[in-house]
Scaffold this active site. Structure first.
Site, PDB file in Angstrom:
ATOM      1  N   ASP A  62       0.851  -1.102   0.013  1.00 47.03           N
ATOM      2  CA  ASP A  62      -0.138  -0.021  -0.163  1.00 47.03           C
ATOM      3  C   ASP A  62       0.895   1.185  -0.033  1.00 47.03           C
ATOM      4  OD1 ASP A  62       1.160   0.295   2.719  1.00 47.03           O
ATOM      5  OD2 ASP A  62      -0.881  -0.023   3.522  1.00 47.03           O
ATOM      6  N   ASP A  94      -7.626  -7.295   0.493  1.00 50.97           N
ATOM      7  CA  ASP A  94      -6.819  -7.813   1.539  1.00 50.97           C
ATOM      8  C   ASP A  94      -7.460  -7.349   2.945  1.00 50.97           C
ATOM      9  OD1 ASP A  94      -5.590  -5.317   3.296  1.00 50.97           O
ATOM     10  OD2 ASP A  94      -6.464  -4.670   1.209  1.00 50.97           O
TER      11      ASP A  94
END
Lengths: 372, 372
Positions: free
Chosen positions: B93, B266
């Site tokens: 991320d 996720d």
């Protein structure tokens, strides 16, 4: 038909020996190191890893398991092997040592030891008969007599009192064990502190009673006393029975004691040190939390049989500890379990080849080389 | 020559799709669930278990890794794959979400976000350019743009401001990413809170800029809003690019979002819930700490592909949690990682067979049956 407990000596080399203990759950190759599964789990490590490391047998703690989940519950669930899904041999201690070290308000008397549970404060009585009953319920392949383990240093009179009490308990345990399934074994425990004469008295009396194996207790205390007592006590024990040095020790302790004729060991060091960032390696212990590992791309030991020691860089292991990732403790515990298993496997092979002294010297020389 | 990033749609079934993302480190079968390795480790679980569960890709957190061990250190050690010994694809991320949720004293402005490190108190600046640089240093197969993620519920004006800022950052990230190795991918992130119109504006603008894939951010918030936004946003994204719903979610959320055309997920739930004693199973969630499991000899699911779900009794797993043995959390995390992988594997197969609606209904019916 269930396999009876037996011990077969394969080879001797000086006082050092290698052999095989047969149990209903499989063979234990000696010298053997037993990983400690206090509460029916090797701390932080999956059973598969313990087996991959090469452990033939593990130890579980009667004191913990009788309090939680209780021996009766484990028995109802098929015994400890089934309960924890560990199909290989299991040795249980008698609970005596943990009562002394963990339980508040313990009181030792002729009938047994009374203590307050550290879990719920209930008063619990552990007699020799109950210690045997609990271990039979747990389904241990090898059960230990209840003993009183005096913390050293101690007054000679107190050491002797505890040793003699332990002998009387040994006799009661043996009697109580007569009802056990025929494939189970009971070991007596030599006590007597750091007094060679008392140790000899204890050993002789136990041998006279007759046990399937003999342990030397109360020696997880420091190298010098341990070695001296083991060196004089081991020869007093019959060659045809396994000898178990309880709660010992460092890799160096293990080699020293093997040289004196000890066959079995247990110790929390591989997992406890692993959780604290200390790895046992060919090159001696490595403290992975040390800042100098932060940029080190090398694995702990590229030649290790242990994947965790080969696959992960010291930098990554260091990072896991700095970042408080439990995986760090798990990986180092695995590394250490492999290390102890390889140490004893190497000893077995060396004894069989009559070169144990050379093996010990090679290992010690590598520790000293400090090539890490 | 390195494999370029690409996405191949294999089959559609209604809005649901199955496909394959190709990366330099391997194929990701979609719909894909990515276990979260925040600090370059899946909490409490050995990499081998993550792979055994069937994960094609994991997620790691830029925010944590840029602070410790630092992106530069990871790069010097060969990148994240080499550093953590994970050879398969990795998505990182951008750090934006963690800055908002973890860092004290954060300040968002046009150039980027400034925050105080929760580790050492140092002031750190994270610009779109730096977020890209860090992710390139880490060696992520899939990098994410820096975005500002507003916590819902929020004022419409603030949602729009953050969405427009995220768009300007998207453009800067794209420019900064031009120097990245050609096998790396960059995803844009749709923002816009719970406002369908703003989400559409964001999606259109991102598609105009052109990214390798598109994420929907800011929706790890609760089922109803999430579903509504995903249902309207996913169709605004190009069919030929992967769509990633960030931080979602429960097994039910995952099935719902797959039905809307989401390809990637996720979430920390498998490991976080596992550590807290909650197992995801065919029969719905099971809280293993519940006293009714204490004497239950049954495994979590005898038909599971996961050894931990088959081999260990509920009574043993219950005991491990009661006894605070870390192995309990590890085993349930493994059970949950397998569960999510099997859920998405089942979805892929069902979509390919044009029976995703039936699959979803079967799974939900089994959860409701409560036969555990």
């Amino acid at each position: 038909m269930a396999v009876s407990f037996s011990f077969r000596l394969i080879a001797s080399n000086g006082a050092a020996r290698t052999g095989e203990i047969a149990t209903a759950h499989g063979i234990v190759r000696t010298p053997a190191f037993m990983p400690v599964g206090t509460q029916a789990a090797i701390k932080g490590v999956h059973h598969d890893e313990v087996r991959a490391a090469g452990a033939d047998i593990i130890l579980a703690n009667t004191y913990h398991l009788m309090l939680r989940p209780t021996a009766e519950r484990v028995a109802a669930l098929g015994g400890l092997h089934e309960f924890m899904h560990w199909p290989l041999p299991i040795l249980t201690d008698s609970g005596g040592y943990q009562v002394m070290s963990l339980a508040p308000l313990r009181k030792v008397a002729e009938p047994g030891v009374t203590f307050r549970s550290h879990l719920d404060g209930a008063m619990v009585e552990l007699t020799p008969e109950r210690a045997v009953e609990v271990q039979i319920l747990l389904g241990a392949d090898i059960a230990m007599q209840l003993d009183e383990c005096v913390r050293l240093p101690a007054e000679p009179a107190n050491i002797e009192r505890a040793m003699r009490l332990s002998l009387r308990w040994a006799e009661r345990c043996k009697r109580a064990f007569e009802g056990a399934p025929s494939d189970r074994a009971l070991f007596g425990i030599v006590q007597g502190g750091d007094d060679a004469r008392l140790r000899e008295v204890s050993a002789r009396a136990l041998v006279e009673l007759g046990f399937d194996g003999y342990a030397i207790g109360g020696l997880a205390v420091g190298e010098e006393v341990m070695l001296r007592v083991v060196a004089t006590t081991a020869p007093a024990l019959p060659a045809e029975r396994p000898r178990y040095l309880m709660g010992v020790g460092t890799p160096s302790d293990v080699l020293d004691a093997i040289a004196c004729g000890i066959d079995m060991f247990d110790c929390v060091l591989p997992t406890r040190n692993g959780r604290h960032g200390l790895a046992f390696t060919r090159f001696g212990p490595i403290n992975i939390k040390n800042a100098r590992h932060a940029d080190d791309p090398r694995p702990l030991d590229p030649q290790s049989r242990c994947p965790a020691a080969r696959d992960f860089s010291r930098a990554y292991l260091h990072h896991l500890f700095k970042a408080n990732e439990a995986l760090g403790g798990t990986l180092l515990s695995i590394v250490n379990l492999f290390y102890y298993q390889d140490l004893t496997a190497g000893a077995r092979a060396a004894i069989a080849q009559c070169r144990f002294a050379d093996y010990r010297a090679e290992i010690e020389e590598q520790w000293a080389r400090d090539v890490e």
